[in-house]
Design a protein around this motif. Sequence first.
Motif, PDB file in Angstrom:
ATOM      1  N   SER A  78      37.218  42.455  42.483  1.00 55.40           N
ATOM      2  CA  SER A  78      37.834  42.007  41.243  1.00 55.40           C
ATOM      3  C   SER A  78      38.568  40.681  41.447  1.00 55.40           C
ATOM      4  O   SER A  78      38.495  39.779  40.599  1.00 55.40           O
ATOM      5  N   ASP A  79      39.261  40.544  42.566  1.00 53.52           N
ATOM      6  CA  ASP A  79      39.919  39.273  42.870  1.00 53.52           C
ATOM      7  C   ASP A  79      38.890  38.153  43.019  1.00 53.52           C
ATOM      8  O   ASP A  79      39.090  37.043  42.507  1.00 53.52           O
ATOM      9  N   LEU A  80      37.810  38.436  43.723  1.00 59.70           N
ATOM     10  CA  LEU A  80      36.771  37.407  43.900  1.00 59.70           C
ATOM     11  C   LEU A  80      36.190  37.000  42.551  1.00 59.70           C
ATOM     12  O   LEU A  80      35.992  35.809  42.276  1.00 59.70           O
ATOM     13  N   MET A 220      42.800  34.953  36.702  1.00 60.01           N
ATOM     14  CA  MET A 220      43.153  35.928  37.742  1.00 60.01           C
ATOM     15  C   MET A 220      42.714  37.289  37.227  1.00 60.01           C
ATOM     16  O   MET A 220      42.382  37.435  36.054  1.00 60.01           O
ATOM     17  N   ASP A 221      42.714  38.281  38.110  1.00 61.61           N
ATOM     18  CA  ASP A 221      42.375  39.601  37.590  1.00 61.61           C
ATOM     19  C   ASP A 221      43.658  40.315  37.175  1.00 61.61           C
ATOM     20  O   ASP A 221      44.769  39.926  37.552  1.00 61.61           O
ATOM     21  N   ILE A 222      43.500  41.323  36.337  1.00 62.67           N
ATOM     22  CA  ILE A 222      44.639  42.101  35.846  1.00 62.67           C
ATOM     23  C   ILE A 222      44.655  43.409  36.624  1.00 62.67           C
ATOM     24  O   ILE A 222      43.826  44.286  36.385  1.00 62.67           O
ATOM     25  N   SER A 223      45.565  43.513  37.568  1.00 66.07           N
ATOM     26  CA  SER A 223      45.626  44.742  38.367  1.00 66.07           C
ATOM     27  C   SER A 223      46.950  45.468  38.185  1.00 66.07           C
ATOM     28  O   SER A 223      47.021  46.678  38.341  1.00 66.07           O
ATOM     29  N   ASP A 224      47.997  44.734  37.833  1.00 64.05           N
ATOM     30  CA  ASP A 224      49.331  45.345  37.723  1.00 64.05           C
ATOM     31  C   ASP A 224      49.819  45.426  36.286  1.00 64.05           C
ATOM     32  O   ASP A 224      51.019  45.550  36.045  1.00 64.05           O
TER      33      ASP A 224
HETATM   34 MG   LIG Z   1      44.481  39.977  41.805  1.00 61.26          MG
END
Ligand SMILES: [Mg+2]
Length: 334
Positions: A78-80, A220-224
């Motif tokens: 997901s970050d990539l 960016m990805d949404i993880s938090d």
């Molecule tokens: Mg991230």
Amino acid sequence: MDEDDKLAGEDSLIQTYFAPLTSAFSGAYGLKEDCAALTPEPGHDLVLTTDAISEGIHFRPGDAPEDIAWRSVAVNVSDLAAKGARPIGYLLSLAFPELPDRDWLKRFTNGLREAQDQFGIVLMGGDTDRRPGSPLSATVMAVGSVPQGCMIRRGTARPGDLIYVSGTLGDAAIGLRVSASAPVTGLADDDRAFLEKRYLRPQPRVALRDALLAHARAAMDISDGLAKDLGRLCNASQLGAEILSASLPLSDPARRAIELHPELANLPLAGGDDYEILAAIAPGQASAFEAAAQSVSIPVTRIGILRPEPGVRIFDADGKLISLRQSGYDHFGL
Ligand SMILES: [Mg+2]
């Protein structure tokens, strides 16, 4: 078991369960070397990221080994994806409180295989370790590739850029709370299964890569949780944001769960585990970005705009500013 037997056991464990996962990558040398060797594609940068998951924090003690394996790879992919990088490979370090049985390992490596096939990534190396008394943890370091200098950053948004998110928000956080083991009632079995699967099997938006590379100014990805991660993008870009809470994309099952249990209504904003993409798109690129996302069947939704004034301002359906502090969202810089 003396030390030699134990080492022999670990070597055979690696050869039996993990070496087959490297077969598409000759630079792993079948996991018989101390290191892997990777030749970068000419004209490309390698993009590196790492994320660890541990039992009791990032997954539940009873979760299936296949799901734990999937998650360990997916959260890194997901970050990539958010950086515009094509996934290449990953290193995996596993720490076990005690050596797992063969059935667990077989199921865990099946989950890795599923993730590899889905994301186009391959195991390049790793380590297994026994740490009595510590929770089970899986640390992945993933490598991706972008055209040189093109990694999409989170600090490069500009005022006036439109804020987009992929997919739907809050499903995973709601899924965790309505899972079969949770005391939340009234939800149809199909809805419950959909939401829990969104928690158990995050789907990084790898297919959005070309759309992001072509059109995103920052991502960016949404993880938090959206609120926290949007705060990070704003801080990095030295900007603020205005978003409309009514514009957040919700799945039908999430909508029905929130109708039944209004206390879940904050989760699309602050729940976490979404693994969707947050992107800043210049207004002139918006329709092209939407078309590019649609061409790979990934829904994207415009939820707001970036402003020069710092802070994230969230407006409700009546246009009233939601008080972040009162709502408990006071953990990002305001
Ligand atoms: Mg991230």
